[in-house]
Design an enzyme around this catalytic site. Structure first.
Site, PDB file in Angstrom:
ATOM      1  N   ASN A 147      -1.038  56.422  -5.723  1.00 48.67           N
ATOM      2  CA  ASN A 147      -1.013  57.884  -5.728  1.00 48.67           C
ATOM      3  C   ASN A 147       0.372  58.309  -5.240  1.00 48.67           C
ATOM      4  O   ASN A 147       0.673  58.176  -4.060  1.00 48.67           O
ATOM      5  CB  ASN A 147      -2.120  58.408  -4.807  1.00 48.67           C
ATOM      6  CG  ASN A 147      -2.090  59.905  -4.652  1.00 48.67           C
ATOM      7  OD1 ASN A 147      -1.312  60.594  -5.318  1.00 48.67           O
ATOM      8  ND2 ASN A 147      -2.920  60.427  -3.765  1.00 48.67           N
ATOM      9  N   TRP A 148       1.177  58.783  -6.168  1.00 49.21           N
ATOM     10  CA  TRP A 148       2.559  59.127  -5.823  1.00 49.21           C
ATOM     11  C   TRP A 148       2.671  60.488  -5.129  1.00 49.21           C
ATOM     12  O   TRP A 148       3.767  60.891  -4.713  1.00 49.21           O
ATOM     13  CB  TRP A 148       3.442  59.096  -7.086  1.00 49.21           C
ATOM     14  CG  TRP A 148       3.596  57.724  -7.680  1.00 49.21           C
ATOM     15  CD1 TRP A 148       3.094  56.544  -7.177  1.00 49.21           C
ATOM     16  CD2 TRP A 148       4.311  57.373  -8.877  1.00 49.21           C
ATOM     17  NE1 TRP A 148       3.446  55.499  -7.995  1.00 49.21           N
ATOM     18  CE2 TRP A 148       4.197  55.978  -9.051  1.00 49.21           C
ATOM     19  CE3 TRP A 148       5.029  58.110  -9.828  1.00 49.21           C
ATOM     20  CZ2 TRP A 148       4.770  55.301 -10.136  1.00 49.21           C
ATOM     21  CZ3 TRP A 148       5.609  57.444 -10.911  1.00 49.21           C
ATOM     22  CH2 TRP A 148       5.481  56.056 -11.050  1.00 49.21           C
ATOM     23  N   LYS A 149       1.573  61.200  -5.013  1.00 50.85           N
ATOM     24  CA  LYS A 149       1.546  62.512  -4.341  1.00 50.85           C
ATOM     25  C   LYS A 149       2.718  63.375  -4.849  1.00 50.85           C
ATOM     26  O   LYS A 149       3.080  63.287  -6.011  1.00 50.85           O
ATOM     27  CB  LYS A 149       1.539  62.313  -2.824  1.00 50.85           C
ATOM     28  CG  LYS A 149       0.369  61.406  -2.381  1.00 50.85           C
ATOM     29  CD  LYS A 149       0.106  61.397  -0.904  1.00 50.85           C
ATOM     30  CE  LYS A 149      -1.085  60.488  -0.620  1.00 50.85           C
ATOM     31  NZ  LYS A 149      -1.466  60.449   0.783  1.00 50.85           N
ATOM     32  N   HIS A 156      -9.318  64.353  -3.547  1.00 46.90           N
ATOM     33  CA  HIS A 156      -8.478  63.733  -2.516  1.00 46.90           C
ATOM     34  C   HIS A 156      -8.552  64.574  -1.241  1.00 46.90           C
ATOM     35  O   HIS A 156      -8.635  65.803  -1.315  1.00 46.90           O
ATOM     36  CB  HIS A 156      -7.029  63.624  -3.008  1.00 46.90           C
ATOM     37  CG  HIS A 156      -6.195  62.777  -2.096  1.00 46.90           C
ATOM     38  ND1 HIS A 156      -5.627  63.287  -0.950  1.00 46.90           N
ATOM     39  CD2 HIS A 156      -5.884  61.454  -2.137  1.00 46.90           C
ATOM     40  CE1 HIS A 156      -4.986  62.294  -0.328  1.00 46.90           C
ATOM     41  NE2 HIS A 156      -5.125  61.185  -1.024  1.00 46.90           N
ATOM     42  N   GLU A 209      -6.366  65.533   0.724  1.00 49.35           N
ATOM     43  CA  GLU A 209      -5.346  66.589   0.818  1.00 49.35           C
ATOM     44  C   GLU A 209      -5.756  67.806  -0.006  1.00 49.35           C
ATOM     45  O   GLU A 209      -5.478  68.953   0.380  1.00 49.35           O
ATOM     46  CB  GLU A 209      -3.983  66.019   0.387  1.00 49.35           C
ATOM     47  CG  GLU A 209      -3.440  65.081   1.466  1.00 49.35           C
ATOM     48  CD  GLU A 209      -2.586  63.937   0.971  1.00 49.35           C
ATOM     49  OE1 GLU A 209      -2.063  63.996  -0.156  1.00 49.35           O
ATOM     50  OE2 GLU A 209      -2.431  62.957   1.729  1.00 49.35           O
ATOM     51  N   GLU A 224     -11.399  56.915   1.599  1.00 48.15           N
ATOM     52  CA  GLU A 224     -10.143  57.165   2.294  1.00 48.15           C
ATOM     53  C   GLU A 224     -10.420  57.914   3.596  1.00 48.15           C
ATOM     54  O   GLU A 224     -10.500  59.151   3.591  1.00 48.15           O
ATOM     55  CB  GLU A 224      -9.205  58.002   1.416  1.00 48.15           C
ATOM     56  CG  GLU A 224      -8.834  57.333   0.107  1.00 48.15           C
ATOM     57  CD  GLU A 224      -7.489  57.826  -0.411  1.00 48.15           C
ATOM     58  OE1 GLU A 224      -6.628  56.989  -0.646  1.00 48.15           O
ATOM     59  OE2 GLU A 224      -7.309  59.049  -0.559  1.00 48.15           O
ATOM     60  N   GLY A 268      -1.556  58.147   5.670  1.00 49.59           N
ATOM     61  CA  GLY A 268      -0.199  58.524   6.031  1.00 49.59           C
ATOM     62  C   GLY A 268       0.090  58.414   7.517  1.00 49.59           C
ATOM     63  O   GLY A 268       1.106  58.908   8.000  1.00 49.59           O
ATOM     64  N   SER A 316      -3.055  53.964   4.463  1.00 52.80           N
ATOM     65  CA  SER A 316      -2.043  53.078   5.066  1.00 52.80           C
ATOM     66  C   SER A 316      -2.137  51.633   4.569  1.00 52.80           C
ATOM     67  O   SER A 316      -1.869  50.693   5.314  1.00 52.80           O
ATOM     68  CB  SER A 316      -2.115  53.137   6.596  1.00 52.80           C
ATOM     69  OG  SER A 316      -1.847  54.457   7.046  1.00 52.80           O
ATOM     70  N   GLY A 366      -0.936  55.206  -1.096  1.00 52.19           N
ATOM     71  CA  GLY A 366      -0.034  56.354  -1.060  1.00 52.19           C
ATOM     72  C   GLY A 366       1.402  55.908  -0.879  1.00 52.19           C
ATOM     73  O   GLY A 366       2.064  55.451  -1.806  1.00 52.19           O
ATOM     74  N   GLY A 367       1.898  56.004   0.341  1.00 54.19           N
ATOM     75  CA  GLY A 367       3.310  55.750   0.630  1.00 54.19           C
ATOM     76  C   GLY A 367       3.842  54.442   0.069  1.00 54.19           C
ATOM     77  O   GLY A 367       4.946  54.404  -0.510  1.00 54.19           O
TER      78      GLY A 367
HETATM   79  P1  13P Z   1      -1.135  56.363   2.459  1.00 59.31           P
HETATM   80  O1  13P Z   1      -1.255  55.024   1.772  1.00 59.31           O
HETATM   81  O2  13P Z   1       0.238  56.901   2.455  1.00 59.31           O
HETATM   82  O3  13P Z   1      -1.786  56.338   3.812  1.00 59.31           O
HETATM   83  O4  13P Z   1      -1.984  57.391   1.572  1.00 59.31           O
HETATM   84  C1  13P Z   1      -3.261  57.048   1.161  1.00 59.31           C
HETATM   85  C2  13P Z   1      -3.732  58.029   0.160  1.00 59.31           C
HETATM   86  O5  13P Z   1      -3.961  59.180   0.466  1.00 59.31           O
HETATM   87  C3  13P Z   1      -3.867  57.587  -1.232  1.00 59.31           C
HETATM   88  O6  13P Z   1      -4.515  58.538  -2.013  1.00 59.31           O
END
Ligand code: 13P
Length: 251
Positions: free
Chosen positions: A10-12, A96, A98, A168, A174, A213, A234-235
């Site tokens: 997920n590149w957000k 998600h 977020e 998640e 994050g 994470s 994510g990251g």
């Molecule tokens: P991180 O891997 O940056 O913690 O993010 C997880 C995430 O929200 C994937 O959708």
């Protein structure tokens, strides 16, 4: 029988089209030999066309990070599941944390978005997970159960069986604070049990990803758990070496 692992990045809100194209190209090359893992990346809407074109003849699928509830109309700023499908994506991330926390998406809205995916022919990756206060209050199963009850109400067994569910925990997203493999597996097992209300093929088929994470260094321990079928990253999905290491840990 072990389910086929599924790793999604997920590149957000990162990577404008040229950068997204470059990352997709690097991943395409680095992951070309992977055959035992399903892989997908989720760029921003703006970067979707470039990434879809780049990955068309590859073993990497493409997801959107969100879909609109409606198919078309006067909904300023929205992009429908139908448009995403026509653009050539295969998957959509829905619900998600977020979207839920920052943009106020309720369980009922998430349910309509899951339905929009099925209407359009996109495979949903449905995200669920508890916040830190909910975890500290021992409410994680109650919260995840409620999210599933509402999001999946009215779907057929075949539709539920076609889902990917991403667990998640919000406190692990994050933050660098990854759930322990046992903590994650416990909630995955709860989700698998929840799916037991459908015919047996549903719980057998649905892949449950862990997200929060995930990195190259902790992926193998998580993916070794019996109920963890993949990861939503994510990251670490923004770095070629990290994402490749996670995919390799799954294969
Ligand atoms: P991180 O891997 O940056 O913690 O993010 C997880 C995430 O929200 C994937 O959708």
């Amino acid at each position: 029988m072990k389910r086929r692992p599924f790793i999604a990045g997920n590149w957000k809100m990162h990577k404008a089209p040229a950068e997204a194209d470059a990352l997709a190209e690097q991943l395409k090359r680095a992951l070309a030999d992977v055959t035992a893992v399903d892989i997908a990346v989720a760029p921003t809407f703006l970067s979707l066309p470039a990434v879809i074109a780049r990955l068309r003849h590859s073993n990497i699928g493409v997801a959107s990070q969100n879909v609109a509830v409606e198919a078309q109309g006067a909904f300023t700023g929205e992009v429908s599941a139908e448009m995403i499908k026509v653009a050539g994506a295969q998957y959509a991330i829905v619900g998600h944390s977020e979207r839920r926390q920052v943009f106020g998406e309720t369980d009922a809205v998430v349910a309509r978005k899951v339905q929009a995916c099925f209407r359009a022919g996109l495979a949903p990756i449905l995200c669920v997970g508890e916040t830190l206060p909910e975890r500290e209050a021992g409410q994680e199963e109650a919260v995840v159960g409620r999210q599933l009850d509402v999001a999946l109400a009215g779907l057929s067994a075949d539709q539920v069986g076609a889902l990917t569910i991403a667990y998640e925990p919000v406190w692990a997203i994050g933050t660098g604070k990854v759930a322990s493999p046992a903590q994650a597996n416990d909630v995955h097992a709860f989700i698998r049990g929840w799916l037991g209300r459908y015919p047996a093929f549903v719980a057998r088929n649905v892949r449950i990803q862990y997200g929060g994470s995930v990195k190259g260094s902790n992926a193998a321990g998580l993916l070794a758990q019996p109920e963890i079928d993949g990861a939503l990253v994510g990251g670490a999905a923004l770095t070629v070496d990290e994402f490749v290491a996670i995919v390799q840990a799954a294969g």
